[in-house]
Design a protein around this motif. Structure first.
Motif, PDB file in Angstrom:
ATOM      1  N   CYS A   6     -30.689 -36.698   0.059  1.00  9.54           N
ATOM      2  CA  CYS A   6     -29.647 -35.681  -0.056  1.00  9.54           C
ATOM      3  C   CYS A   6     -28.925 -35.868  -1.383  1.00  9.54           C
ATOM      4  CB  CYS A   6     -28.677 -35.759   1.106  1.00  9.54           C
ATOM      5  SG  CYS A   6     -27.733 -37.285   1.181  1.00  9.54           S
ATOM      6  N   GLY A   8     -28.688 -33.290  -3.793  1.00  8.55           N
ATOM      7  CA  GLY A   8     -29.066 -32.320  -4.794  1.00  8.55           C
ATOM      8  C   GLY A   8     -28.092 -31.156  -4.847  1.00  8.55           C
ATOM      9  N   LEU A  19     -28.022 -38.789  -6.139  1.00  7.59           N
ATOM     10  CA  LEU A  19     -28.881 -38.597  -4.982  1.00  7.59           C
ATOM     11  C   LEU A  19     -28.863 -39.852  -4.124  1.00  7.59           C
ATOM     12  CD1 LEU A  19     -32.013 -36.955  -6.651  1.00  7.59           C
ATOM     13  CD2 LEU A  19     -29.876 -35.880  -5.897  1.00  7.59           C
ATOM     14  N   CYS A  21     -30.831 -41.662  -0.569  1.00  4.03           N
ATOM     15  CA  CYS A  21     -31.984 -41.626   0.332  1.00  4.03           C
ATOM     16  C   CYS A  21     -31.781 -42.724   1.372  1.00  4.03           C
ATOM     17  CB  CYS A  21     -33.270 -41.849  -0.437  1.00  4.03           C
ATOM     18  SG  CYS A  21     -34.749 -41.991   0.600  1.00  4.03           S
ATOM     19  N   THR A 122     -35.034 -33.156  -2.226  1.00  3.82           N
ATOM     20  CA  THR A 122     -33.754 -32.483  -2.408  1.00  3.82           C
ATOM     21  C   THR A 122     -33.788 -31.797  -3.773  1.00  3.82           C
ATOM     22  OG1 THR A 122     -31.337 -32.774  -2.377  1.00  3.82           O
ATOM     23  CG2 THR A 122     -32.615 -34.564  -3.347  1.00  3.82           C
TER      24      THR A 122
END
Length: 128
Positions: A6, A8, A19, A21, A122
């Protein structure tokens, strides 16, 4: 293993994004993690990778000095801080977990075929 990326979004050239992860599973800290990206009409390409302790990092030449990869093993999370973004950074960004290997050459970190689990991606859009 599931990877959830997430962070982006749409940003102007020169701006920044981070970003994240998040990985499921209790063995996250044992694996090399990487970020890749795929622009429209192009092949997926390596962006950055980090070893299991976070001591060693690898970057594509196109992002060196602008992007920083890091990880927090306590949170099962790997990050990609992206600064000085350019329109050519526009792509879907994927995090990935590298399969175990005894290889230590750089291509073991940069070759997407070395990675066995991938997040959903993303989208990062950089406007000029």
């Amino acid at each position: 293993v599931q990877l959830q990326a997430c962070g982006g979004g749409l940003v102007q050239a020169g701006g920044s994004l981070r970003l994240s992860c998040v990985a499921s599973g209790r063995t996250f800290s044992s694996y090399v993690m990487g970020w890749f990206r795929q622009a429209p009409g192009k092949e997926r390409e390596f962006v950055a990778a980090i070893n299991w302790r976070g001591e060693s990092t690898y970057y594509a030449d196109s992002v060196k000095g602008r992007f920083t990869i890091s990880r927090d093993n306590a949170k099962n999370t790997v990050y990609l801080q992206m600064n000085s973004l350019k329109p050519e950074d526009t792509a879907v960004y994927y995090c990935a977990r590298r399969r175990p290997t005894y290889r230590s050459d750089s291509s073991a970190y940069t070759d997407l075929h070395s990675y066995d689990y991938w997040g959903q991606g993303t989208l990062v859009t950089v406007s000029s």
